[in-house]
Scaffold this motif. Structure first.
Motif, PDB file in Angstrom:
ATOM      1  N   PRO A 119      64.189  19.086  43.698  1.00  0.00           N
ATOM      2  CA  PRO A 119      64.074  19.964  42.520  1.00  0.00           C
ATOM      3  C   PRO A 119      65.388  20.653  42.148  1.00  0.00           C
ATOM      4  CG  PRO A 119      62.659  20.744  44.331  1.00  0.00           C
ATOM      5  CD  PRO A 119      63.218  19.427  44.755  1.00  0.00           C
ATOM      6  N   ASP A 120      66.174  21.024  43.152  1.00  0.00           N
ATOM      7  CA  ASP A 120      67.466  21.675  42.892  1.00  0.00           C
ATOM      8  C   ASP A 120      68.435  20.703  42.204  1.00  0.00           C
ATOM      9  OD1 ASP A 120      69.443  23.996  43.644  1.00  0.00           O
ATOM     10  OD2 ASP A 120      70.431  22.177  44.362  1.00  0.00           O
ATOM     11  N   HIS A 121      68.533  19.486  42.751  1.00  0.00           N
ATOM     12  CA  HIS A 121      69.446  18.493  42.155  1.00  0.00           C
ATOM     13  C   HIS A 121      69.039  18.179  40.711  1.00  0.00           C
ATOM     14  CE1 HIS A 121      71.951  17.688  45.524  1.00  0.00           C
ATOM     15  NE2 HIS A 121      71.015  17.179  46.267  1.00  0.00           N
TER      16      HIS A 121
ATOM     17  N   SER B 259      61.174  28.477  48.661  1.00  0.00           N
ATOM     18  CA  SER B 259      62.468  28.046  48.130  1.00  0.00           C
ATOM     19  C   SER B 259      63.503  29.092  48.509  1.00  0.00           C
ATOM     20  CB  SER B 259      62.419  27.881  46.610  1.00  0.00           C
ATOM     21  OG  SER B 259      62.239  29.141  45.979  1.00  0.00           O
ATOM     22  N   ASP B 260      64.765  28.680  48.468  1.00  0.00           N
ATOM     23  CA  ASP B 260      65.872  29.565  48.863  1.00  0.00           C
ATOM     24  C   ASP B 260      66.368  30.426  47.706  1.00  0.00           C
ATOM     25  OD1 ASP B 260      66.512  27.096  47.747  1.00  0.00           O
ATOM     26  OD2 ASP B 260      68.453  26.968  48.750  1.00  0.00           O
ATOM     27  N   HIS B 261      66.181  29.942  46.499  1.00  0.00           N
ATOM     28  CA  HIS B 261      66.628  30.658  45.298  1.00  0.00           C
ATOM     29  C   HIS B 261      65.912  30.030  44.114  1.00  0.00           C
ATOM     30  CE1 HIS B 261      68.995  27.073  44.441  1.00  0.00           C
ATOM     31  NE2 HIS B 261      69.375  27.105  45.718  1.00  0.00           N
ATOM     32  N   GLY B 262      65.993  30.698  42.967  1.00  0.00           N
ATOM     33  CA  GLY B 262      65.464  30.083  41.757  1.00  0.00           C
ATOM     34  C   GLY B 262      66.598  29.461  40.977  1.00  0.00           C
TER      35      GLY B 262
ATOM     36  N   GLY C 211      73.629  29.605  36.907  1.00  0.00           N
ATOM     37  CA  GLY C 211      73.709  30.049  38.297  1.00  0.00           C
ATOM     38  C   GLY C 211      72.394  30.150  39.050  1.00  0.00           C
ATOM     39  N   HIS C 212      72.491  30.058  40.361  1.00  0.00           N
ATOM     40  CA  HIS C 212      71.328  30.308  41.222  1.00  0.00           C
ATOM     41  C   HIS C 212      70.877  31.746  41.004  1.00  0.00           C
ATOM     42  CE1 HIS C 212      72.501  27.042  44.398  1.00  0.00           C
ATOM     43  NE2 HIS C 212      72.182  26.539  43.220  1.00  0.00           N
ATOM     44  N   ASN C 213      69.599  32.003  41.097  1.00  0.00           N
ATOM     45  CA  ASN C 213      69.137  33.368  40.875  1.00  0.00           C
ATOM     46  C   ASN C 213      68.209  33.845  41.992  1.00  0.00           C
ATOM     47  OD1 ASN C 213      66.521  32.500  40.432  1.00  0.00           O
ATOM     48  ND2 ASN C 213      66.816  32.271  38.227  1.00  0.00           N
TER      49      ASN C 213
ATOM     50  N   VAL D 125      73.726  31.064  47.890  1.00  0.00           N
ATOM     51  CA  VAL D 125      74.059  29.697  48.271  1.00  0.00           C
ATOM     52  C   VAL D 125      73.094  29.148  49.324  1.00  0.00           C
ATOM     53  CG1 VAL D 125      75.863  28.209  49.206  1.00  0.00           C
ATOM     54  CG2 VAL D 125      76.484  30.110  47.751  1.00  0.00           C
ATOM     55  N   THR D 126      72.622  27.930  49.056  1.00  0.00           N
ATOM     56  CA  THR D 126      71.629  27.248  49.883  1.00  0.00           C
ATOM     57  C   THR D 126      71.887  27.339  51.394  1.00  0.00           C
ATOM     58  OG1 THR D 126      71.215  25.728  48.066  1.00  0.00           O
ATOM     59  CG2 THR D 126      70.583  24.964  50.268  1.00  0.00           C
ATOM     60  N   TYR D 127      73.085  26.964  51.822  1.00  0.00           N
ATOM     61  CA  TYR D 127      73.350  26.875  53.266  1.00  0.00           C
ATOM     62  C   TYR D 127      73.210  28.218  53.953  1.00  0.00           C
ATOM     63  CZ  TYR D 127      74.501  22.052  52.965  1.00  0.00           C
ATOM     64  OH  TYR D 127      74.392  20.703  52.792  1.00  0.00           O
TER      65      TYR D 127
ATOM     66  N   PHE E 131      61.155  23.666  49.156  1.00  0.00           N
ATOM     67  CA  PHE E 131      61.457  22.964  47.902  1.00  0.00           C
ATOM     68  C   PHE E 131      62.679  23.662  47.312  1.00  0.00           C
ATOM     69  CE2 PHE E 131      56.848  22.390  48.445  1.00  0.00           C
ATOM     70  CZ  PHE E 131      56.744  21.013  48.317  1.00  0.00           C
ATOM     71  N   ASP E 132      63.841  23.060  47.537  1.00  0.00           N
ATOM     72  CA  ASP E 132      65.094  23.744  47.198  1.00  0.00           C
ATOM     73  C   ASP E 132      65.185  24.105  45.716  1.00  0.00           C
ATOM     74  OD1 ASP E 132      68.055  24.158  46.770  1.00  0.00           O
ATOM     75  OD2 ASP E 132      68.009  23.757  48.919  1.00  0.00           O
ATOM     76  N   GLY E 133      65.500  25.368  45.467  1.00  0.00           N
ATOM     77  CA  GLY E 133      65.764  25.817  44.100  1.00  0.00           C
ATOM     78  C   GLY E 133      64.538  25.974  43.209  1.00  0.00           C
ATOM     79  N   VAL E 134      63.328  25.830  43.779  1.00  0.00           N
ATOM     80  CA  VAL E 134      62.140  25.983  42.922  1.00  0.00           C
ATOM     81  C   VAL E 134      61.945  27.458  42.563  1.00  0.00           C
ATOM     82  CG1 VAL E 134      59.610  25.864  42.953  1.00  0.00           C
ATOM     83  CG2 VAL E 134      60.952  23.842  43.470  1.00  0.00           C
TER      84      VAL E 134
HETATM   85 ZN   LIG Z   1      69.359  25.712  47.218  1.00  0.00          ZN
END
Ligand SMILES: [Zn+2]
Length: 290
Positions: free
Chosen positions: A187-189, A233-236, A244-246, A43-45, A9-12
């Motif tokens: 969730p990220d978008h 998730s990859d980041h919060g 910013g991503h955390n 960064v996600t990728y 779940f990206d960015g959760v």
């Molecule tokens: Zn991400």
């Protein structure tokens, strides 16, 4: 030998899972993923490349969000681990487009760009559904829609992708796979699009929607013999005040996985290979020999 299902779940954000009191996403073991790399941006990728290969950008070669099509420019772009280089990203992109006879376009990473193997190659019966840096195909064209037609249209398109992937996931779960990994960018978008305009209630609604979906996934996993289910998730992501991503990446598992230790994002690769026993990869080699 375990059948493994990984749903990203990206960015959760781990703190928001707790704040919104979700039921299904935090499973029996629930903790933080250490997503630090020596690159200054999160960064996600790059993070998904680390998750699926078990190495950092120095091993898999994925750095930043996109790469230049041109190989010479791409080697130069490896300097993006340096902070100053990161801060001049936009300027460099403009400059590259001015160089005659060189394709200055940037594109998303895919599996052909990876310098190291992923668990998908090592586990013969595996399936990747829209995994960043591997085979992401359905989440990439939303920004032009957002800019041209606005939030509502972009959200409609995002929901279309999300539903499509949901059905693909449930279909694939009924087939004979030892490993499935699926990625959901919603969730990220939603967070990026709405928190900036102060609409955290929309973010909360999306977290609850994902939590309900996680409940459905758990039911289907049981029906189809997946004895390991990992949500991650990859980041919060920040609240309205902090940008910013955390570092608040989370993972959860329906059984003990790392115990009290906080895993690094590169630690999951070995763990998943151990769980699936790599038996399936071995079987294929034997069959070929016969
Ligand atoms: Zn991400």
């Amino acid at each position: 030998m375990s059948k493994v299902l990984v749903v990203a779940f990206d960015g959760v954000d781990k703190e928001l899972i707790e704040e919104f009191k979700l039921d299904n996403i935090p499973q029996k073991e629930f903790g933080t993923i250490d997503n630090s790399t020596d690159v200054t941006t999160i960064v996600t990728y790059e993070l998904f490349a680390s998750f699926i290969t078990g190495g950092t950008w120095k091993d898999h070669g994925v750095i930043g969000l996109t790469r230049p099509e041109n190989n010479v420019l791409n080697s130069l772009e490896n300097l993006r681990s340096i902070d100053l280089f990161q801060r001049t990203n936009e300027v460099r992109k403009k400059l590259y487009n001015l160089v005659p006879l060189i394709d200055g376009e940037f594109r998303r990473y895919n599996k052909k760009d990876l310098d190291s193997e992923t668990f998908f190659e090592k586990i013969a019966s595996s399936k990747a559904i829209d995994v960043p840096s591997y085979n992401l195909g359905y989440s990439v064209e939303l920004m032009p829609i957002l800019e041209k037609y606005g939030l509502k249209e972009a959200e409609k398109e995002l929901d279309r992708f999300t539903n499509w992937k949901r059905w693909e996931l449930f279909d694939e779960m009924e087939k004979d796979h030892d490993l499935i990994m699926a990625h959901f960018h919603k969730p990220d978008h939603i967070h990026h699009w709405y928190w900036e305009v102060g609409k955290m209630d929309k973010v909360e609604e999306t977290y609850h929607e994902m939590d309900e979906f996680a409940g459905e996934i758990l039911e289907k996993a049981e029906e189809n013999g997946f004895d390991t289910v990992i949500f991650m998730s990859d980041h919060g992501l920040p609240d309205v005040e902090n940008g910013g991503h955390n570092e608040n990446a989370f993972y959860s598992c329906n059984h003990e996985l790392f115990g009290d230790e906080t895993p690094h994002i590169t630690d999951f690769n070995d763990k998943i290979l151990d769980l699936t026993d790599r038996e399936s990869a071995g079987d294929v080699v034997e069959e070929i020999n016969i």
